[in-house]
Motif scaffolding. Structure first.
Motif: not given
Length: 172
Positions: A105-107, A134-144, A161-167
């Protein structure tokens, strides 16, 4: 279309990705198909729903299940189960985790690239976000995911994408 419930049996076949399925009679399966759309919400014994396409398997349709699903729901090959089918009316063929929807909704730019992907790739990305609770993990994955789609101009490269998710996970 109203939900429909039937009794069927969990069967097994050999596949690297899927090992188990429940057969759905062709007449019942056909009533849920709308043109090319074969997506259904399938609930087995009142458990967590499976969002899936009705797959052709001989003279019947099938809902495929992974071994992990059976284990989690204490089910086995040969078990008779109660299957409730409903037409899947979700936009992407599965529910979008709230955390990912907020990001979408924001991007506007990220969503533009996301919507250019095939439905299967869209579902894969939604699954990547939703498979963690975990919502924090979901947000990190979504941002990546959004970062990757914009950086790659919509060209999905799972290794990158997997590298970015880890970052993004390490930033938390």
């Amino acid at each position: 279309m109203n939900p429909l419930t039937l009794k069927t049996t969990i069967l097994k076949f050999e596949s690297e990705l899927w090992s188990y399925y429940v057969p759905i009679p062709k007449k019942i399966g056909n009533s849920f198909i709308d043109g090319d759309n074969r997506r259904v919400k399938c609930t087995i014994n009142s458990g967590e729903p499976i969002y899936s396409a009705l797959m052709h398997k001989g003279d019947v349709y099938s809902i495929y299940m992974k071994k992990e699903f059976l284990k989690k729901n204490k089910l086995s090959e040969g078990d008779e189960v109660r299957v409730t089918l409903e037409k899947d009316n979700t936009e992407y063929g599965m529910p979008v985790p709230e955390s990912f929807q907020v990001l979408m909704d924001q991007d506007d730019e990220g969503v533009k690239f996301f919507k250019q992907l095939t439905m299967g790739k869209q579902r894969s990305l939604i699954h990547i976000v939703g498979k963690v609770k975990n919502v924090d993990s979901q947000l990190a994955k979504g941002l990546a995911i959004m970062h990757h789609l914009k950086e790659a101009k919509g060209e999905l490269a799972f290794k990158r994408l997997n590298v970015l998710i880890k970052e993004y996970n390490n930033r938390r």
